[in-house]
Design a protein around this motif. Structure first.
Motif, short mmCIF file in Angstrom:
data_model
loop_
_atom_site.label_atom_id
_atom_site.label_comp_id
_atom_site.label_asym_id
_atom_site.label_seq_id
_atom_site.Cartn_x
_atom_site.Cartn_y
_atom_site.Cartn_z
N ASP A 69 6.93 -0.17 7.35
CA ASP A 69 6.76 1.06 6.59
C ASP A 69 8.12 1.53 6.10
O ASP A 69 9.12 1.37 6.79
CB ASP A 69 6.13 2.15 7.45
CG ASP A 69 4.70 1.84 7.85
OD1 ASP A 69 4.07 1.00 7.18
OD2 ASP A 69 4.21 2.42 8.83
N LYS A 93 -3.26 10.06 3.58
CA LYS A 93 -4.27 9.39 2.76
C LYS A 93 -3.64 8.23 1.98
O LYS A 93 -2.52 8.33 1.49
CB LYS A 93 -4.87 10.41 1.79
CG LYS A 93 -5.98 9.87 0.92
CD LYS A 93 -6.57 10.96 0.07
CE LYS A 93 -5.80 10.99 -1.24
NZ LYS A 93 -6.37 11.84 -2.25
N ARG A 94 -4.37 7.12 1.90
CA ARG A 94 -3.89 5.99 1.11
C ARG A 94 -4.08 6.31 -0.36
O ARG A 94 -5.17 6.65 -0.80
CB ARG A 94 -4.63 4.70 1.49
CG ARG A 94 -4.09 3.50 0.75
CD ARG A 94 -4.57 2.20 1.28
NE ARG A 94 -6.02 2.13 1.23
CZ ARG A 94 -6.73 1.14 1.74
NH1 ARG A 94 -6.14 0.16 2.36
NH2 ARG A 94 -8.03 1.15 1.67
N PHE A 153 1.03 5.31 0.83
CA PHE A 153 0.37 6.37 1.57
C PHE A 153 1.07 7.70 1.31
O PHE A 153 2.29 7.74 1.09
CB PHE A 153 0.41 6.09 3.08
CG PHE A 153 -0.44 4.94 3.51
CD1 PHE A 153 -1.76 5.15 3.89
CD2 PHE A 153 0.07 3.65 3.55
CE1 PHE A 153 -2.55 4.09 4.30
CE2 PHE A 153 -0.70 2.59 3.95
CZ PHE A 153 -2.03 2.80 4.33
N GLN A 154 0.30 8.76 1.36
CA GLN A 154 0.86 10.10 1.29
C GLN A 154 1.63 10.35 2.58
O GLN A 154 1.19 9.97 3.67
CB GLN A 154 -0.27 11.12 1.13
CG GLN A 154 0.17 12.54 1.02
CD GLN A 154 -1.03 13.47 0.91
OE1 GLN A 154 -2.11 13.15 1.40
NE2 GLN A 154 -0.83 14.60 0.29
N GLU A 185 0.86 -1.18 0.00
CA GLU A 185 0.00 0.00 0.00
C GLU A 185 0.89 1.23 0.00
O GLU A 185 1.94 1.24 0.63
CB GLU A 185 -0.90 0.03 1.24
CG GLU A 185 -1.82 -1.17 1.34
CD GLU A 185 -2.60 -1.19 2.63
OE1 GLU A 185 -3.53 -0.39 2.77
OE2 GLU A 185 -2.24 -2.00 3.51
N CYS A 233 5.92 9.86 -0.39
CA CYS A 233 5.04 8.75 -0.02
C CYS A 233 5.72 7.75 0.91
O CYS A 233 6.94 7.71 1.04
CB CYS A 233 4.52 8.06 -1.26
SG CYS A 233 5.79 7.56 -2.40
N LYS A 284 1.75 8.84 8.11
CA LYS A 284 0.95 8.27 7.03
C LYS A 284 -0.35 9.05 6.86
O LYS A 284 -1.16 9.11 7.77
CB LYS A 284 0.62 6.80 7.30
CG LYS A 284 1.75 5.87 6.97
CD LYS A 284 1.31 4.44 6.97
CE LYS A 284 0.92 4.01 8.35
NZ LYS A 284 0.71 2.59 8.49
N GLN A 318 3.86 0.83 2.59
CA GLN A 318 3.60 -0.10 3.70
C GLN A 318 3.54 -1.51 3.12
O GLN A 318 2.78 -1.77 2.19
CB GLN A 318 2.29 0.24 4.39
CG GLN A 318 2.02 -0.66 5.58
CD GLN A 318 0.73 -0.33 6.29
OE1 GLN A 318 -0.32 -0.29 5.67
NE2 GLN A 318 0.83 -0.07 7.57
N VAL A 329 -3.45 0.75 -3.54
CA VAL A 329 -3.36 -0.60 -2.98
C VAL A 329 -3.19 -1.54 -4.16
O VAL A 329 -4.05 -1.61 -5.03
CB VAL A 329 -4.64 -0.99 -2.19
CG1 VAL A 329 -4.51 -2.41 -1.68
CG2 VAL A 329 -4.89 -0.04 -1.06
#
Length: 170
Positions: free
Chosen positions: A163, A105-106, A93-94, A91, A146, A103, A149, A109
């Motif tokens: 992460d 917003k995602r 993340f921003q 994943e 970014c 972390k 994860q 994915v």
């Protein structure tokens, strides 16, 4: 006296018959130790933690697209890098600057990568690094700042997470 002798002999024959050590397992059945049939004993040989190697980076493909080359190690309880039949989930993340939880917003994915098939597991394994290499496609716009994860799902159901702040190659 004869009855006591007779009862003693009868008791002795009865005891031998009951405790003769007859096997409850039929002949020819698998007689391997229970150790190999116990799934909890084998789970101790699985991964205990994961590590994302620092050579993980974003490689630009063209003006619009890029690829994250993620190098991931599975490490057992004795700090040895191992191969294992697991499922990987990635994943993106921003990354939030100056925040207690960096972390945000995602963004992306990717579909789960199932390494329980030996052929797929071997194709992604980099033996000289003792790590797996995953090439994850993404658009350059989402690749600036970014956090990647990585989640590993073990056959026992245990989940391990790491992460990593991804930087683009210059």
């Amino acid at each position: 006296m004869k009855t006591i002798s007779f009862l003693t002999k009868l008791f002795f024959v009865f005891a031998i018959t009951l405790y003769a050590g007859c096997s409850t397992q039929p002949l020819g059945a698998d007689s391997s130790p229970a150790l190999f049939h116990d799934s909890t004993s084998c789970s101790r040989f699985g991964p205990a933690r994961i590590d994302v190697l620092p050579i993980t980076s974003i490689a630009p493909a063209d003006d619009r697209d890029a690829t994250i080359n993620a190098y991931v190690c599975l490490i057992d309880a004795f700090d040895s890098q191992i191969k294992a039949p697991v499922i990987f989930r990635f994943e993106l993340f921003q990354r939030l600057q100056r925040s207690a939880d960096p972390k945000g917003k995602r963004l992306i994915v990717w579909p789960d990568i199932d390494l329980t098939d030996p052929a797929i597991n071997s194709n992604l394994w980099q033996d000289f690094l003792r790590a797996y290499l995953f090439s994850l496609p993404l658009q350059k716009a989402s690749a600036e700042n970014c956090i990647l994860q990585v989640t590993v799902i073990c056959p026992s159901g245990k989940r391990l997470t790491a992460d990593y702040i991804v930087r683009s190659r210059q």
